[in-house]
Design a protein around this motif. Structure first.
Motif, PDB file in Angstrom:
ATOM      1  N   GLY A   1      -6.917  -1.539  -7.851  1.00 41.06           N
ATOM      2  CA  GLY A   1      -6.070  -1.402  -6.661  1.00 41.06           C
ATOM      3  C   GLY A   1      -6.120   0.050  -6.218  1.00 41.06           C
ATOM      4  N   ALA A   2      -7.350   0.519  -6.018  1.00 37.92           N
ATOM      5  CA  ALA A   2      -7.577   1.966  -5.890  1.00 37.92           C
ATOM      6  C   ALA A   2      -7.045   2.555  -4.592  1.00 37.92           C
ATOM      7  CB  ALA A   2      -9.070   2.254  -5.998  1.00 37.92           C
ATOM      8  N   GLY A   3      -6.795   1.707  -3.592  1.00 29.16           N
ATOM      9  CA  GLY A   3      -6.285   2.241  -2.326  1.00 29.16           C
ATOM     10  C   GLY A   3      -7.223   3.288  -1.776  1.00 29.16           C
TER      11      GLY A   3
ATOM     12  N   GLN B   1       0.834  -1.196   0.000  1.00 30.47           N
ATOM     13  CA  GLN B   1       0.000   0.000   0.000  1.00 30.47           C
ATOM     14  C   GLN B   1       0.867   1.243   0.000  1.00 30.47           C
ATOM     15  OE1 GLN B   1      -2.766  -0.914   3.194  1.00 30.47           O
ATOM     16  NE2 GLN B   1      -4.252  -1.601   1.662  1.00 30.47           N
ATOM     17  N   VAL B   2       1.245   1.647  -1.182  1.00 23.64           N
ATOM     18  CA  VAL B   2       2.073   2.821  -1.382  1.00 23.64           C
ATOM     19  C   VAL B   2       1.243   3.836  -2.157  1.00 23.64           C
ATOM     20  CG1 VAL B   2       4.149   3.708  -2.481  1.00 23.64           C
ATOM     21  CG2 VAL B   2       4.181   1.449  -1.399  1.00 23.64           C
TER      22      VAL B   2
ATOM     23  N   THR C   1       0.251   6.914  -4.397  1.00 23.90           N
ATOM     24  CA  THR C   1       0.863   7.664  -5.494  1.00 23.90           C
ATOM     25  C   THR C   1       1.088   9.109  -5.043  1.00 23.90           C
ATOM     26  OG1 THR C   1      -0.343   6.317  -7.082  1.00 23.90           O
ATOM     27  CG2 THR C   1       0.547   8.392  -7.888  1.00 23.90           C
TER      28      THR C   1
ATOM     29  N   PHE D   1      -2.977  -7.534 -12.136  1.00 22.45           N
ATOM     30  CA  PHE D   1      -3.438  -6.180 -12.475  1.00 22.45           C
ATOM     31  C   PHE D   1      -3.268  -5.909 -13.971  1.00 22.45           C
ATOM     32  CE2 PHE D   1      -3.049  -5.863  -7.982  1.00 22.45           C
ATOM     33  CZ  PHE D   1      -3.959  -4.902  -7.611  1.00 22.45           C
TER      34      PHE D   1
ATOM     35  N   ASP E   1     -11.106  -8.686  -5.203  1.00 19.09           N
ATOM     36  CA  ASP E   1      -9.786  -8.969  -5.751  1.00 19.09           C
ATOM     37  C   ASP E   1      -9.809  -8.636  -7.232  1.00 19.09           C
ATOM     38  OD1 ASP E   1      -7.506 -10.479  -6.942  1.00 19.09           O
ATOM     39  OD2 ASP E   1      -7.281 -11.139  -4.869  1.00 19.09           O
ATOM     40  N   VAL E   2      -8.764  -7.997  -7.686  1.00 19.09           N
ATOM     41  CA  VAL E   2      -8.706  -7.555  -9.079  1.00 19.09           C
ATOM     42  C   VAL E   2      -8.830  -8.739 -10.057  1.00 19.09           C
ATOM     43  CG1 VAL E   2      -6.192  -7.658  -9.314  1.00 19.09           C
ATOM     44  CG2 VAL E   2      -7.488  -5.926 -10.556  1.00 19.09           C
TER      45      VAL E   2
HETATM   46  N1  SAH Z   1      -4.035   3.319  -6.360  1.00 14.67           N
HETATM   47  C1  SAH Z   1      -3.656   3.832  -5.038  1.00 14.67           C
HETATM   48  C2  SAH Z   1      -3.025   2.758  -4.166  1.00 14.67           C
HETATM   49  C3  SAH Z   1      -1.828   2.061  -4.723  1.00 14.67           C
HETATM   50  S1  SAH Z   1      -1.181   0.821  -3.647  1.00 14.67           S
HETATM   51  C4  SAH Z   1      -2.798   5.036  -5.226  1.00 14.67           C
HETATM   52  O1  SAH Z   1      -2.450   5.312  -6.365  1.00 14.67           O
HETATM   53  O2  SAH Z   1      -2.449   5.712  -4.271  1.00 14.67           O
HETATM   54  C5  SAH Z   1      -1.836  -0.675  -4.328  1.00 14.67           C
HETATM   55  C6  SAH Z   1      -3.232  -0.996  -3.857  1.00 14.67           C
HETATM   56  O3  SAH Z   1      -3.631  -2.265  -4.414  1.00 14.67           O
HETATM   57  C7  SAH Z   1      -3.373  -1.162  -2.356  1.00 14.67           C
HETATM   58  O4  SAH Z   1      -4.416  -0.346  -1.886  1.00 14.67           O
HETATM   59  C8  SAH Z   1      -3.676  -2.645  -2.133  1.00 14.67           C
HETATM   60  O5  SAH Z   1      -4.508  -2.884  -1.016  1.00 14.67           O
HETATM   61  C9  SAH Z   1      -4.358  -3.005  -3.432  1.00 14.67           C
HETATM   62  N2  SAH Z   1      -4.291  -4.417  -3.780  1.00 14.67           N
HETATM   63  C10 SAH Z   1      -3.234  -5.264  -3.626  1.00 14.67           C
HETATM   64  N3  SAH Z   1      -3.530  -6.482  -4.104  1.00 14.67           N
HETATM   65  C11 SAH Z   1      -4.807  -6.406  -4.590  1.00 14.67           C
HETATM   66  C12 SAH Z   1      -5.677  -7.333  -5.252  1.00 14.67           C
HETATM   67  N4  SAH Z   1      -5.282  -8.584  -5.483  1.00 14.67           N
HETATM   68  N5  SAH Z   1      -6.905  -6.918  -5.642  1.00 14.67           N
HETATM   69  C13 SAH Z   1      -7.307  -5.624  -5.402  1.00 14.67           C
HETATM   70  N6  SAH Z   1      -6.531  -4.712  -4.782  1.00 14.67           N
HETATM   71  C14 SAH Z   1      -5.300  -5.087  -4.380  1.00 14.67           C
END
Ligand code: SAH
Length: 203
Positions: free
Chosen positions: A55-57, A25-26, A28, A131, A103-104
């Motif tokens: 992976g919208a975070g 969870q990084v 952007t 992804f 899950d994606v």
């Molecule tokens: N898009 C956000 C977060 C990026 S971090 C931004 O730009 O700030 C990546 C994100 O993907 C995290 O929130 C994590 O929880 C999510 N993630 C990781 N594995 C995943 C999966 N298998 N399905 C859906 N989301 C996932």
């Protein structure tokens, strides 16, 4: 909306409370998010388009897409805490964001445009693979995404396999505040690329 205004709006959003290193969870950096979104806008892939943020975070990219005129945006996120944050952020930004906890790998909708900052695969190798596959299945116009420079060969190969053009691959400035315990320096610059792939002819 001007770039500076967009960056200001994105900077005001709530970020990860306790980032989960396993899920990478990084967040952007707002400047990089604005660069990705403005590129999509210039290429005609945002205004009036349907968009998915994979992976919208905390929802940063999806909310930004909406602020720049996307017709509808779905945000896909597996972590329930992040889902809550994304919903709060959308409310705060006064935009209509459909946030789905899933899950994606299960994402099967078709959209015009995918925007994403997936896990970089630094903790779990190829965590970004589902992804890129989901994006290539979904995006009917294009995919706008960040990835570690290390992943160039792998992403290019995937694009060729799926017959998707590579419209852009350029380095972006990406400096993170230290967020995980294993980050010892206060600021961690990392080599990140901004990618634009065309629609897959062979998804
Ligand atoms: N898009 C956000 C977060 C990026 S971090 C931004 O730009 O700030 C990546 C994100 O993907 C995290 O929130 C994590 O929880 C999510 N993630 C990781 N594995 C995943 C999966 N298998 N399905 C859906 N989301 C996932």
């Amino acid at each position: 909306m001007k770039n500076a205004a967009l960056i200001r709006r994105l900077s005001g959003l709530e970020t990860f409370d306790r980032p989960d290193p396993k899920l990478e969870q990084v967040a952007t950096p707002p400047e990089a998010a604005a660069e990705l979104l403005n590129l999509a806008l210039q290429r005609g892939d945002l205004e009036g388009r349907s968009v998915a943020d994979l992976g919208a975070g905390t929802g940063l990219l999806g909310i930004g897409a909406k602020l720049l005129g996307a017709r509808e945006v779905v945000a896909i996120e597996v972590d329930p805490d992040a889902v809550e944050v994304a919903r709060r952020n959308a409310t705060k930004a006064k935009v209509d964001l459909r946030v789905e906890k899933m899950d994606v790998e299960r994402f099967a909708e078709k959209v015009d445009t995918v925007v994403m900052n997936p896990p970089f695969g630094a903790q779990r190798r190829h965590a970004d693979l589902p992804f890129w596959d989901a994006a290539l299945r979904s995006a009917q116009r294009g995919t706008y995404a960040f990835a570690l420079a290390d992943s160039r060969t792998f992403i290019a190969r995937r694009a060729v396999e799926r017959a998707a053009s590579i419209a852009e691959n350029r380095p972006v400035r990406w400096v993170l505040p230290a967020s995980f315990p294993h980050h010892t320096k206060p600021q961690v610059p990392i080599p990140v690329d901004l990618w634009v792939l065309g629609a897959a002819k062979n998804p």
